[in-house]
Design a protein around this motif. Sequence first.
Motif, PDB file in Angstrom:
ATOM      1  N   GLU A  60       0.868  -1.274  -0.195  1.00  0.00           N
ATOM      2  CA  GLU A  60      -0.245  -0.357  -0.330  1.00  0.00           C
ATOM      3  C   GLU A  60       0.818   1.677  -0.273  1.00  0.00           C
ATOM      4  O   GLU A  60       2.273   1.001   0.152  1.00  0.00           O
ATOM      5  N   ILE A  61       0.677   2.309  -0.497  1.00  0.00           N
ATOM      6  CA  ILE A  61       0.941   3.793  -0.426  1.00  0.00           C
ATOM      7  C   ILE A  61      -0.374   4.845   0.522  1.00  0.00           C
ATOM      8  O   ILE A  61      -1.392   4.852   0.090  1.00  0.00           O
ATOM      9  N   LEU A  62       0.992   5.694   1.486  1.00  0.00           N
ATOM     10  CA  LEU A  62      -0.111   6.285   1.592  1.00  0.00           C
ATOM     11  C   LEU A  62       1.180   7.891   2.114  1.00  0.00           C
ATOM     12  O   LEU A  62       1.541   7.556   2.069  1.00  0.00           O
ATOM     13  N   TRP A  63      -0.253   8.912   2.503  1.00  0.00           N
ATOM     14  CA  TRP A  63       0.849   9.589   3.067  1.00  0.00           C
ATOM     15  C   TRP A  63       0.786  10.599   4.154  1.00  0.00           C
ATOM     16  O   TRP A  63       1.619  10.651   4.667  1.00  0.00           O
ATOM     17  N   ASP A  64      -0.688  10.453   4.941  1.00  0.00           N
ATOM     18  CA  ASP A  64      -1.107  10.760   6.064  1.00  0.00           C
ATOM     19  C   ASP A  64      -0.526   9.558   7.266  1.00  0.00           C
ATOM     20  O   ASP A  64      -0.625   9.021   7.320  1.00  0.00           O
ATOM     21  N   VAL A  65       0.264  10.362   7.996  1.00  0.00           N
ATOM     22  CA  VAL A  65       0.794   9.305   9.124  1.00  0.00           C
ATOM     23  C   VAL A  65       0.847  10.299  10.390  1.00  0.00           C
ATOM     24  O   VAL A  65       1.029  11.226  10.528  1.00  0.00           O
ATOM     25  N   ASP A  66       0.805   9.473  11.657  1.00  0.00           N
ATOM     26  CA  ASP A  66       0.873  10.055  12.852  1.00  0.00           C
ATOM     27  C   ASP A  66       1.807   9.718  12.735  1.00  0.00           C
ATOM     28  O   ASP A  66       2.548   8.444  13.514  1.00  0.00           O
ATOM     29  N   TYR A  67       2.567  10.524  14.111  1.00  0.00           N
ATOM     30  CA  TYR A  67       4.088  10.979  14.692  1.00  0.00           C
ATOM     31  C   TYR A  67       3.998  10.304  16.199  1.00  0.00           C
ATOM     32  O   TYR A  67       3.230  10.626  16.777  1.00  0.00           O
ATOM     33  N   TYR A  68       4.901   9.632  16.397  1.00  0.00           N
ATOM     34  CA  TYR A  68       5.246   8.858  17.485  1.00  0.00           C
ATOM     35  C   TYR A  68       5.223   9.752  19.086  1.00  0.00           C
ATOM     36  O   TYR A  68       6.005  10.796  19.156  1.00  0.00           O
ATOM     37  N   GLN A  69       4.473  10.281  20.162  1.00  0.00           N
ATOM     38  CA  GLN A  69       4.403  10.925  20.743  1.00  0.00           C
ATOM     39  C   GLN A  69       5.076  10.352  22.736  1.00  0.00           C
ATOM     40  O   GLN A  69       4.478   9.321  22.956  1.00  0.00           O
ATOM     41  N   ALA A  70       6.298  10.309  22.665  1.00  0.00           N
ATOM     42  CA  ALA A  70       6.168   9.801  23.974  1.00  0.00           C
ATOM     43  C   ALA A  70       5.909  10.339  24.683  1.00  0.00           C
ATOM     44  O   ALA A  70       5.717  11.207  24.830  1.00  0.00           O
ATOM     45  N   PRO A  71       5.899   9.188  26.434  1.00  0.00           N
ATOM     46  CA  PRO A  71       5.305   9.784  27.220  1.00  0.00           C
ATOM     47  C   PRO A  71       6.189  10.393  27.803  1.00  0.00           C
ATOM     48  O   PRO A  71       7.461  10.220  27.320  1.00  0.00           O
ATOM     49  N   GLU A  72       5.894  10.881  28.795  1.00  0.00           N
ATOM     50  CA  GLU A  72       6.373  12.347  29.796  1.00  0.00           C
ATOM     51  C   GLU A  72       8.304  11.416  29.959  1.00  0.00           C
ATOM     52  O   GLU A  72       9.167  11.804  30.251  1.00  0.00           O
ATOM     53  N   ASP A  73       7.886  10.351  30.643  1.00  0.00           N
ATOM     54  CA  ASP A  73       9.019   9.300  31.364  1.00  0.00           C
ATOM     55  C   ASP A  73       9.750   8.896  30.032  1.00  0.00           C
ATOM     56  O   ASP A  73      11.307   8.230  30.146  1.00  0.00           O
ATOM     57  N   GLN A  74       9.915   8.922  28.589  1.00  0.00           N
ATOM     58  CA  GLN A  74      10.804   8.626  27.513  1.00  0.00           C
ATOM     59  C   GLN A  74      11.281   9.347  27.012  1.00  0.00           C
ATOM     60  O   GLN A  74      11.678   8.968  25.730  1.00  0.00           O
ATOM     61  N   LYS A  75      10.593  10.935  27.286  1.00  0.00           N
ATOM     62  CA  LYS A  75      10.488  11.691  26.355  1.00  0.00           C
ATOM     63  C   LYS A  75      12.350  11.929  26.718  1.00  0.00           C
ATOM     64  O   LYS A  75      13.544  12.024  27.799  1.00  0.00           O
ATOM     65  N   THR A  76      13.183  12.336  25.417  1.00  0.00           N
ATOM     66  CA  THR A  76      14.773  12.444  25.334  1.00  0.00           C
ATOM     67  C   THR A  76      15.417  13.970  25.697  1.00  0.00           C
ATOM     68  O   THR A  76      14.530  14.033  24.415  1.00  0.00           O
ATOM     69  N   MET A  77      16.496  14.698  25.735  1.00  0.00           N
ATOM     70  CA  MET A  77      17.061  15.803  25.552  1.00  0.00           C
ATOM     71  C   MET A  77      17.437  15.416  23.700  1.00  0.00           C
ATOM     72  O   MET A  77      18.390  16.702  23.214  1.00  0.00           O
ATOM     73  N   LEU A  78      17.737  14.465  23.445  1.00  0.00           N
ATOM     74  CA  LEU A  78      18.693  14.636  22.284  1.00  0.00           C
ATOM     75  C   LEU A  78      17.287  14.168  21.277  1.00  0.00           C
ATOM     76  O   LEU A  78      16.654  13.304  20.855  1.00  0.00           O
ATOM     77  N   LYS A  79      17.257  15.837  20.826  1.00  0.00           N
ATOM     78  CA  LYS A  79      15.937  15.732  20.396  1.00  0.00           C
ATOM     79  C   LYS A  79      15.433  15.270  18.402  1.00  0.00           C
ATOM     80  O   LYS A  79      14.936  15.833  18.290  1.00  0.00           O
ATOM     81  N   SER A  80      16.641  15.410  18.259  1.00  0.00           N
ATOM     82  CA  SER A  80      16.815  13.819  17.166  1.00  0.00           C
ATOM     83  C   SER A  80      16.156  13.237  16.972  1.00  0.00           C
ATOM     84  O   SER A  80      16.243  12.114  15.687  1.00  0.00           O
ATOM     85  N   ARG A  81      15.621  12.358  18.320  1.00  0.00           N
ATOM     86  CA  ARG A  81      15.847  11.546  18.733  1.00  0.00           C
ATOM     87  C   ARG A  81      14.664  10.962  19.005  1.00  0.00           C
ATOM     88  O   ARG A  81      13.920  12.114  20.235  1.00  0.00           O
ATOM     89  N   PRO A  82      13.117  10.295  18.476  1.00  0.00           N
ATOM     90  CA  PRO A  82      11.886  10.480  19.235  1.00  0.00           C
ATOM     91  C   PRO A  82      11.219  10.063  20.840  1.00  0.00           C
ATOM     92  O   PRO A  82      11.132  10.278  21.110  1.00  0.00           O
ATOM     93  N   GLN A  83      12.247   9.453  21.379  1.00  0.00           N
ATOM     94  CA  GLN A  83      12.628   8.737  22.653  1.00  0.00           C
ATOM     95  C   GLN A  83      13.955   8.443  23.399  1.00  0.00           C
ATOM     96  O   GLN A  83      14.263   7.904  22.437  1.00  0.00           O
TER      97      GLN A  83
END
Length: 319
Positions: A116-139
């Motif tokens: 399949e081919i698509l365009w609209d995607v949901d981006y991962y949102q890390a919960p508070e305890d998984q957020k990182t200070m490395l901004k180029s990484r999602p968790q």
Amino acid sequence: MSNFDVAQLAHVELYTPKPEETLKFFTQFLGLQETTREGQSVYLRAYEDFYHHTLKITEAKEAGMAHSAWRASSEAALYQRVQALEKSGYGKGWIEGDIGHGQAYKFQTPDGHNMEILWDVDYYQAPEDQKTMLKSRPQKRPNVGIPARRLDHINLMCSDVTKNKQFMADQLGFKLRENIVMNDGTEIGAWMSVSPLVHEVALMGDQSGQKGRFHHIAYWYGYPQHLMDVADLLVENDIQIEAGPGKHGVSQAYFMYVFEPGGNRVELFGDAGYLIFDPDWKPITWKEEELEKGIIWYGSQLPEEYFLYGTPHKAPVKG
């Protein structure tokens, strides 16, 4: 057609007859993260995958690839590719979407692999305890198993490599990076991409006479040492290592092949091999007499089952 209509491999859905064991393999050993569940499916992602998921595991009677999904480079590019796919005769129609993405257009390769081919995607949102200070990484980097970093590619078994290669090139804009051609002119392998990666999809000849089977999914580590680390972990937990660690000639990648408990083959990439930035890149062709080094640059040779086993696994077709 724009060569940039398809941007990347977005996700893969695998069937497994052993869903709990398969889930444990990916989460406890490879460190993938579970994002959600629905029905008989679990949605997973590696810690440097930015989308809601890159792997969907669905319970089924036999192993195999349910589908792979490609993300278009824009909404306009999506509709442009859909028009081409509809004209090709391989289009199957629209679906409203799934958890993690919007509407998608379903189609098949000439061999019958579901895509399949698509365009609209949901981006991962890390919960508070998984957020990182490395901004180029999602968790944060997971602290379980030897965590893989991102989805890399898929390998599909084909009854006719050349026909499927032309489909990926003509309908989706994939570029041939490397291939293997035998002395009789038969093309038995092709590595293709839409990005600087050597491949997001590989096509290999299916010696069993069947169509539409799945060879493997690959996740990327970035460091060859991690293949040694995960090998230790897998051996101690009775997970079958088929081959490796070693290095391919084609793609120059450090590899290891393992079987997850449901029966699907998984490749673990120890680095990116090489990247292609040359806009006038000429495909590299390996000939029959060069095959040994093309397949294994160094390390143990691949077992015969590597070239014969795919999912779903069935008895070879007799000629």
